[in-house]
Write an enzyme that holds these catalytic residues in place. Structure first.
Site, PDB file in Angstrom:
ATOM      1  N   GLU A  72       0.819  -1.212   0.000  1.00  0.00           N
ATOM      2  CA  GLU A  72       0.000   0.000   0.000  1.00  0.00           C
ATOM      3  C   GLU A  72       0.853   1.263   0.000  1.00  0.00           C
ATOM      4  O   GLU A  72       0.426   2.298  -0.525  1.00  0.00           O
ATOM      5  CB  GLU A  72      -0.966  -0.040   1.181  1.00  0.00           C
ATOM      6  CG  GLU A  72      -2.032  -1.119   0.977  1.00  0.00           C
ATOM      7  CD  GLU A  72      -2.986  -1.283   2.142  1.00  0.00           C
ATOM      8  OE1 GLU A  72      -4.199  -1.331   1.904  1.00  0.00           O
ATOM      9  OE2 GLU A  72      -2.498  -1.381   3.294  1.00  0.00           O
ATOM     10  N   GLU A  86      -3.871  -9.810   3.846  1.00  0.00           N
ATOM     11  CA  GLU A  86      -4.779  -9.365   4.911  1.00  0.00           C
ATOM     12  C   GLU A  86      -5.948 -10.320   5.127  1.00  0.00           C
ATOM     13  O   GLU A  86      -6.399 -10.511   6.262  1.00  0.00           O
ATOM     14  CB  GLU A  86      -5.303  -7.959   4.600  1.00  0.00           C
ATOM     15  CG  GLU A  86      -4.350  -6.840   4.968  1.00  0.00           C
ATOM     16  CD  GLU A  86      -3.299  -6.583   3.905  1.00  0.00           C
ATOM     17  OE1 GLU A  86      -2.552  -5.605   4.040  1.00  0.00           O
ATOM     18  OE2 GLU A  86      -3.208  -7.375   2.925  1.00  0.00           O
TER      19      GLU A  86
END
Length: 273
Positions: free
Chosen positions: A120, A140
């Site tokens: 990210e 995740e």
């Protein structure tokens, strides 16, 4: 020096920002703030036009969120994490994922694994070059959470949505060859050439007029999601376009200088105004 979470090196108009929290450059709250501080220096110092972010070493760019810090507190507390005073701090996770006022372009030089929040960070940058042995992944889902620090919001706009969903749902690896194929990165080079490749790209970009570089980033963000016609009407029409840097650029001294320098066959001398 080695105890600093983030190292910075100036290369003319380029500021190199180096993640330095071995062994994995995992992002805890202190490191988020350190990255933000470096980016703040890039933003506020008129001597810099472009930033480069890379990890120390040749194995890991960033392993993402330091889940050990969170686990030690009994789990995720969103109210705490989103608190600018107690959580990740200004700029959001890693000091960059919500630094929406950062107007100078940043290049990610991915020297190794970019996992979860590390990926990210990459997605928050404007351009990406990577080492040919590096990879991306978003695990995740296997941690019981979502990659909502930018991957869910941005990845389906950068690569084909079905490929983005594949990565988000499965957590599989995306290696350099595939990242190049989908246009996620512009170059993949041997790790020994990565830093010089990123800095050369940054130096090339930094030759542009400082105000124009910032205006370009501002306009690209502003027109995101608009049709080409709407984007041109909004920006060039000058009506309700919320692009103050762009409007300063159009009537700037540098705009005059750039045209004059071209006509006179000389190198322009930028003033940033």
């Amino acid at each position: 020096m080695s105890e600093e979470l983030v190292l910075t090196r100036a290369h003319g108009r380029v500021l190199e920002i180096i993640l330095n929290r071995p062994p994995a450059n995992a992002i805890n709250r202190a490191m988020s703030r350190a990255i933000y501080a470096a980016l703040r220096e890039l933003q506020d110092n008129p001597g810099y036009s472009v930033g480069v972010i890379r990890g120390q070493g040749e194995r890991i760019f960033c392993a993402g969120w330091d889940l050990k810090e969170t686990a030690g507190e009994g789990g995720i507390n969103l109210e705490l994490e989103n608190d600018p005073e107690q959580g990740h701090g200004p700029g959001g996770f890693a000091g960059i994922t919500e630094f929406h006022d950062l107007t100078k372009p940043v290049i990610a030089a991915v020297n190794g694994a970019a996992v979860g929040g590390g990926f990210e960070i990459v997605l928050a940058c404007d351009m990406v070059v990577m080492a040919d042995h590096a990879f991306f992944s978003l695990p995740e889902m296997q941690r019981g959470i979502l990659a909502d620090g930018g991957a869910v919001q941005k990845l389906p706009k950068i690569i084909p949505p079905n490929v983005a969903k594949d990565l988000l749902y499965s957590g599989r690896l995306m290696e350099a060859e595939e990242a190049l194929r989908w246009g996620l990165v512009s170059k993949a080079v041997p790790v020994a050439e990565l830093e010089s490749t990123a800095l050369e790209l940054a130096q090339e970009i930094a030759q542009g007029a400082p105000l124009a570089l910032e205006a370009l980033k501002e306009v690209l963000a502003y027109v995101d999601g608009m049709s080409a016609r709407e984007a041109m009407d909004r920006v060039k029409g000058g009506g309700d376009c919320d692009c103050p840097i762009y409007h300063r650029m159009v009537s700037s001294e540098d705009a005059v200088e750039g045209i004059s320098a071209f006509a006179e066959k000389r190198t322009p001398v930028w003033k940033g105004r």
